[in-house]
Design a protein around this motif. Structure first.
Motif, PDB file in Angstrom:
ATOM      1  N   PHE A 158       0.862  -1.162  -0.064  1.00 36.27           N
ATOM      2  CA  PHE A 158      -0.051  -0.005   0.094  1.00 36.27           C
ATOM      3  C   PHE A 158       1.097   1.280   0.086  1.00 36.27           C
ATOM      4  O   PHE A 158       0.389   2.240  -0.711  1.00 36.27           O
ATOM      5  N   ARG A 159       1.990   1.262   0.868  1.00 33.80           N
ATOM      6  CA  ARG A 159       2.920   2.382   0.808  1.00 33.80           C
ATOM      7  C   ARG A 159       3.358   2.892  -0.426  1.00 33.80           C
ATOM      8  O   ARG A 159       3.621   3.941  -0.841  1.00 33.80           O
ATOM      9  N   ALA A 160       3.811   1.553  -1.207  1.00 33.95           N
ATOM     10  CA  ALA A 160       4.021   1.979  -2.636  1.00 33.95           C
ATOM     11  C   ALA A 160       3.229   1.988  -3.853  1.00 33.95           C
ATOM     12  O   ALA A 160       3.730   2.236  -4.815  1.00 33.95           O
ATOM     13  N   GLY A 161       2.104   1.992  -3.247  1.00 35.14           N
ATOM     14  CA  GLY A 161       0.909   2.197  -4.499  1.00 35.14           C
ATOM     15  C   GLY A 161       0.876   0.837  -5.231  1.00 35.14           C
ATOM     16  O   GLY A 161       0.215   0.964  -6.261  1.00 35.14           O
ATOM     17  N   LEU A 162       1.298  -0.402  -4.479  1.00 35.20           N
ATOM     18  CA  LEU A 162       1.151  -1.445  -5.446  1.00 35.20           C
ATOM     19  C   LEU A 162      -0.563  -2.185  -5.115  1.00 35.20           C
ATOM     20  O   LEU A 162      -1.129  -1.621  -4.143  1.00 35.20           O
ATOM     21  N   VAL A 163      -0.920  -3.151  -6.144  1.00 41.98           N
ATOM     22  CA  VAL A 163      -2.176  -3.724  -5.616  1.00 41.98           C
ATOM     23  C   VAL A 163      -1.912  -4.987  -5.078  1.00 41.98           C
ATOM     24  O   VAL A 163      -1.218  -6.117  -5.691  1.00 41.98           O
ATOM     25  N   TRP A 164      -2.438  -5.209  -3.958  1.00 38.69           N
ATOM     26  CA  TRP A 164      -2.370  -6.749  -2.933  1.00 38.69           C
ATOM     27  C   TRP A 164      -3.286  -7.537  -3.507  1.00 38.69           C
ATOM     28  O   TRP A 164      -4.362  -7.565  -4.121  1.00 38.69           O
ATOM     29  N   VAL A 165      -2.585  -8.582  -3.941  1.00 33.12           N
ATOM     30  CA  VAL A 165      -3.328 -10.012  -4.128  1.00 33.12           C
ATOM     31  C   VAL A 165      -3.148 -10.898  -3.106  1.00 33.12           C
ATOM     32  O   VAL A 165      -2.090 -11.595  -2.836  1.00 33.12           O
ATOM     33  N   PRO A 166      -4.453 -10.998  -2.109  1.00 38.94           N
ATOM     34  CA  PRO A 166      -4.210 -11.846  -0.923  1.00 38.94           C
ATOM     35  C   PRO A 166      -4.235 -13.368  -1.433  1.00 38.94           C
ATOM     36  O   PRO A 166      -5.421 -13.544  -1.850  1.00 38.94           O
ATOM     37  N   ILE A 167      -3.317 -13.954  -0.954  1.00 33.12           N
ATOM     38  CA  ILE A 167      -3.031 -15.762  -1.229  1.00 33.12           C
ATOM     39  C   ILE A 167      -3.321 -16.363  -0.281  1.00 33.12           C
ATOM     40  O   ILE A 167      -2.620 -16.050   0.670  1.00 33.12           O
ATOM     41  N   HIS A 168      -4.214 -17.293  -0.202  1.00 32.22           N
ATOM     42  CA  HIS A 168      -4.715 -18.030   1.188  1.00 32.22           C
ATOM     43  C   HIS A 168      -3.374 -19.206   1.362  1.00 32.22           C
ATOM     44  O   HIS A 168      -3.074 -19.707   0.446  1.00 32.22           O
ATOM     45  N   PRO A 169      -2.913 -19.287   2.365  1.00 30.45           N
ATOM     46  CA  PRO A 169      -1.824 -20.080   2.808  1.00 30.45           C
ATOM     47  C   PRO A 169      -2.179 -21.516   2.620  1.00 30.45           C
ATOM     48  O   PRO A 169      -1.365 -22.333   2.376  1.00 30.45           O
ATOM     49  N   GLY A 170      -3.620 -21.957   2.626  1.00 32.98           N
ATOM     50  CA  GLY A 170      -3.855 -23.312   2.478  1.00 32.98           C
ATOM     51  C   GLY A 170      -4.134 -23.692   0.935  1.00 32.98           C
ATOM     52  O   GLY A 170      -4.614 -24.855   0.857  1.00 32.98           O
ATOM     53  N   ASN A 171      -3.977 -22.694   0.147  1.00 34.15           N
ATOM     54  CA  ASN A 171      -4.141 -23.095  -1.216  1.00 34.15           C
ATOM     55  C   ASN A 171      -3.008 -23.962  -1.911  1.00 34.15           C
ATOM     56  O   ASN A 171      -2.052 -24.347  -1.417  1.00 34.15           O
ATOM     57  N   GLY A 172      -3.617 -24.850  -2.866  1.00 33.87           N
ATOM     58  CA  GLY A 172      -2.610 -25.795  -3.331  1.00 33.87           C
ATOM     59  C   GLY A 172      -1.646 -25.206  -4.365  1.00 33.87           C
ATOM     60  O   GLY A 172      -1.898 -24.070  -4.702  1.00 33.87           O
ATOM     61  N   LEU A 173      -0.595 -25.594  -4.815  1.00 27.42           N
ATOM     62  CA  LEU A 173       0.309 -24.973  -5.830  1.00 27.42           C
ATOM     63  C   LEU A 173      -0.253 -24.600  -7.090  1.00 27.42           C
ATOM     64  O   LEU A 173      -0.073 -23.334  -7.516  1.00 27.42           O
ATOM     65  N   GLU A 174      -1.095 -25.479  -7.728  1.00 26.21           N
ATOM     66  CA  GLU A 174      -1.625 -25.171  -8.917  1.00 26.21           C
ATOM     67  C   GLU A 174      -2.529 -23.994  -8.853  1.00 26.21           C
ATOM     68  O   GLU A 174      -2.671 -23.212  -9.679  1.00 26.21           O
ATOM     69  N   GLU A 175      -3.361 -23.976  -7.635  1.00 25.19           N
ATOM     70  CA  GLU A 175      -4.382 -22.728  -7.693  1.00 25.19           C
ATOM     71  C   GLU A 175      -3.445 -21.486  -7.497  1.00 25.19           C
ATOM     72  O   GLU A 175      -3.778 -20.379  -8.050  1.00 25.19           O
ATOM     73  N   ASN A 176      -2.225 -21.432  -6.702  1.00 20.36           N
ATOM     74  CA  ASN A 176      -1.810 -20.318  -6.576  1.00 20.36           C
ATOM     75  C   ASN A 176      -0.975 -19.808  -7.766  1.00 20.36           C
ATOM     76  O   ASN A 176      -0.763 -18.696  -8.095  1.00 20.36           O
ATOM     77  N   ILE A 177      -0.326 -20.812  -8.716  1.00 18.78           N
ATOM     78  CA  ILE A 177       0.148 -20.246 -10.194  1.00 18.78           C
ATOM     79  C   ILE A 177      -0.993 -19.894 -10.972  1.00 18.78           C
ATOM     80  O   ILE A 177      -0.502 -18.894 -11.650  1.00 18.78           O
ATOM     81  N   HIS A 178      -2.208 -20.352 -10.923  1.00 17.06           N
ATOM     82  CA  HIS A 178      -3.063 -19.912 -11.572  1.00 17.06           C
ATOM     83  C   HIS A 178      -3.468 -18.539 -11.183  1.00 17.06           C
ATOM     84  O   HIS A 178      -3.675 -17.378 -11.970  1.00 17.06           O
ATOM     85  N   ALA A 179      -3.524 -18.162  -9.763  1.00 22.17           N
ATOM     86  CA  ALA A 179      -3.928 -16.988  -9.500  1.00 22.17           C
ATOM     87  C   ALA A 179      -2.830 -15.781  -9.602  1.00 22.17           C
ATOM     88  O   ALA A 179      -3.029 -14.596 -10.093  1.00 22.17           O
TER      89      ALA A 179
END
Length: 520
Positions: free
Chosen positions: A74-95
Motif C-alpha cells: 500500500f505504501r508503494a501504491g501496489l495492488v495487493w493480491v491476497p493468497i490463502h496459505p492453504g491453497n494448493g500449488l496449482e491454484e496459486n500459480i493460476h491466481a
C-alpha cells in the motif's frame, strides 16, 4: 484516503505504542517500527523498478512481517493480491499468473512451492523471504536495510485499485474481485461506524487467515491505533489463552470454529471480561449455538455479512441487537444476518428485477461503494453480477418489518422436491437445534419420484450421540414434514474451503455421482 493513510492515522495517535505482536515468537513492533519498515520496503519495491499499480502477493502463514509486507504494498501504491496459505500449488500459480503478480514475499514454510511458482511465472521480478534468507531470495530484515525510510508519493485517485481478491472457490476455480481505494475507504469507515471500543485502543487477536476477513479487520484496528496480536493459525488452546493474556477486545472467527470452541469443556473457565466485539461471519450461524455463545462469551457477539465481491459489513448485527433478542425472548433476529450497514442500500429482487416488499423471498441485492469495481478480465460475468448498479449476491432471502435480512439459501443450493422449494439454511437451523449436533449441511439428493429428497449430513459434538429419527422428528416440528430431512448421514468432518465455508458441492457430489445431473 489512500489505504496506507489509515495506518498513518493510527501511527500519529501514539507512534511508540505497540502495533504488532507475534504471539508465538514474542516479537513486538511499535507503530514507529512498522512505519519505518513500510517506508524502507516501499522504497525497495520502487528501486526494483515496480511502478504503482503493479500486483504483489504474500504467501505466508499469519505473521507480523507478512502483514508489514502487505502494508508496504500500500505504501508503494501496489495492488495487493491476497493468497490463502492453504491453497494448493496449482491454484496459486493460476491466481498469481492470471492476476499478473510481479512481487512475491513469502514465509520459509513455502520455500519449495515458491521455487515451483518462480519456474512457472518468470514475470515475478521481486521475491523476498520474510523469516530469513531463502534459497534464492534475500531475508526481509537484510533487504530493507539497503533502502532509506524516505516518504513515497503515490496517487490518491479513488478509482485506483487496492486489491484483486480471489474468490472463495466454493463453486470451482477462483475468480478475482477488483477493489478500489474508494471501496476500501468505505470499508474502513463503515467498520468504524458500527463498532465501538470506548476510550481504549482495541486489542485484536488475529488467528483466522489474515488474507481474508480476519486480516481485513486488522486495517480497521490500525485506524484506531490498536494492537494486533498475531497467531500463525487457529489453535483453540492458544487462542483462548491469548484473550485474558493480552486483554483482547476484538476477535473474529467463522461459525464453524466457534462451534469447536463451544464444544470444549474448558470454554467457560476463561476470563472474557475484556471482550467488546466477538465478530463472526463468512457463513450462517445456528441460532441455538449463537445463544450458547452469548451465554459463554457475554453480550459481545457481532455479526458481519459480506462477500469477496463486496467488502463488509453489508449487514451487521450489533451486540445490542443480540442482547435485545435475548432479553425480549424474540429469537427470530438471531437467525438473520442483521440490518443494512450505514453505507449500504439493500433490497430483495425477483427474477424480473422487481424490488419485493417485506416478507417476500427473492435475491438479496446491494448498492454500496464497498462493492467490487469488476471481476478481473471477465466483463461478461461482471455484467451478469452487477446490473443497473445492483450487486447480485446470489443469496436468497427476505427482510422483515424491522429491516432484518434473512438468508435462506444460496441461489444454486435451493432444493426442489416434488415441486416445492426448500431452502437449506432453514432446515440446517432446525437440525442444529439438536444439542448433540455440532454442525450440519442440508443438500438435495436424487429421488425417483420427487426429483430431489432433503438430506442432512451432520457432525456430532465429541462424546455426544443422536439417532436419525430423533433429528428428523425435531426438524419436522420446526419446519414441517415437506422440508424436514428424509434421512440423516453422520460424518466425522465436512469438506471446507480455505476460508472455512462448507463446500456443499463436494457434499452433493457423493450422492449425484451416478446420475446425469450436473453438480454446480
Amino acid at each position: 484516503m489512500r489505504p496506507i493513510d489509515f495506518f498513518d492515522a493510527g501511527h500519529d495517535m501514539a507512534p511508540d505504542a505497540v502495533c504488532l505482536v507475534d504471539d508465538v515468537a514474542g516479537r513486538e513492533l511499535s507503530y514507529a517500527d512498522v512505519r519505518e519498515l513500510t517506508l524502507k520496503a516501499g522504497n525497495g519495491i520502487r528501486a526494483a523498478g515496480l511502478a504503482p499499480g503493479a500486483r504483489a502477493a504474500v504467501l505466508s502463514i499469519n505473521d507480523s512481517i507478512a502483514f508489514v509486507a502487505a502494508l508496504s504494498f500500500f505504501r508503494a501504491g501496489l495492488v495487493w493480491v491476497p493468497i490463502h496459505p492453504g491453497n494448493g500449488l496449482e491454484e496459486n500459480i493460476h491466481a498469481l499468473g492470471d492476476f499478473g503478480c510481479e512481487v512475491l514475499f513469502y514465509h520459509g514454510g513455502f520455500e519449495d512451492q515458491v521455487a515451483e511458482i518462480r519456474r512457472a511465472l518468470p514475470a515475478i521480478r521481486l521475491v523476498v523471504r520474510i523469516d530469513g534468507p531463502g534459497a534464492d531470495a534475500p531475508a526481509f530484515d537484510d533487504w530493507v536495510r539497503a533502502y532509506p525510510a524516505d516518504e513515497i508519493d503515490t496517487a490518491d485517485e479513488p478509482g485506483l485499485l487496492v486489491s484483486v481478491q480471489p474468490t472463495g472457490g466454493t463453486t470451482g476455480r477462483s475468480k478475482g474481485s477488483r477493489h478500489t481505494y474508494r471501496g476500501f475507504e468505505a470499508f474502513i469507515l463503515t467498520n468504524l461506524a458500527v463498532t465501538s471500543y470506548g476510550d481504549e485502543p482495541p486489542v485484536y487477536l488475529a488467528a483466522a487467515p489474515m488474507t481474508h476477513a480476519g486480516g481485513y479487520i486488522c486495517f480497521t484496528i490500525l485506524a484506531r491505533g490498536g494492537r494486533i496480536v498475531v497467531q500463525p493459525k487457529i489453535e483453540p488452546d492458544r487462542f483462548l489463552a491469548a484473550i485474558p493474556k493480552y486483554r483482547g477486545s476484538a476477535l473474529f472467527l467463522p461459525p464453524t470454529v466457534i462451534y469447536l470452541l463451544l464444544a470444549r469443556p474448558d470454554v467457560r473457565e476463561v476470563d472474557y471480561s475484556s471482550l467488546r466485539h466477538f465478530i463472526y461471519g463468512a457463513a450462517p450461524m445456528s441460532s441455538e449455538k449463537l445463544l450458547e455463545a452469548i451465554e459463554v462469551f457475554g453480550p459481545v457477539m457481532t455479526q458481519m455479512f459480506g462477500q469477496t465481491e463486496c467488502l463488509f459489513p453489508v449487514t451487521y448485527m450489533s451486540p445490542g441487537d443480540h442482547a435485545r433478542a435475548v432479553a425480549t425472548n424474540n429469537r427470530k433476529p438471531l437467525a438473520s444476518c442483521g440490518r443494512p450497514a450505514p453505507s449500504c442500500r439493500l433490497a430483495i429482487m425477483d427474477e424480473a428485477g422487481v424490488l419485493l416488499p417485506v416478507g417476500e423471498t427473492g435475491e438479496i441485492v446491494v448498492q454500496t461503494p464497498m462493492m467490487m469495481e469488476s471481476y478481473h478480465n471477465d466483463p461478461a460475468l461482471t455484467a451478469e453480477t452487477v446490473v443497473d448498479g445492483w450487486l447480485h449476491t446470489g443469496d436468497i432471502g427476505y427482510r422483515d418489518a424491522d429491516n432484518f435480512y434473512y438468508i435462506v439459501d444460496r441461489k444454486k443450493d435451493m432444493i426442489i422436491t416434488g415441486g416445492f422449494n426448500v431452502f437449506s439454511a432453514e432446515v440446517e437451523q432446525a437440525v442444529m437445534a439438536h444439542p448433540a449436533v455440532q454442525e450440519c449441511v442440508v443438500v438435495g439428493v436424487p429421488h425417483p419420484k420427487w426429483g430431489e429428497e432433503v438430506k442432512a449430513v451432520a457432525v456430532l459434538r465429541p462424546g455426544a450421540a443422536a439417532g436419525e429419527d430423533e433429528i428428523i422428528d425435531l426438524a419436522k416440528e420446526a419446519v414441517g414434514s415437506i422440508k424436514a430431512p428424509k434421512s440423516v448421514d453422520f460424518v466425522d468432518t465436512l469438506p471446507r474451503s480455505n476460508t472455512g465455508k462448507i463446500l456443499k458441492r463436494i457434499v452433493r457430489e457423493k450422492y449425484w455421482s451416478d446420475t446425469d445431473r450436473q453438480v454446480n
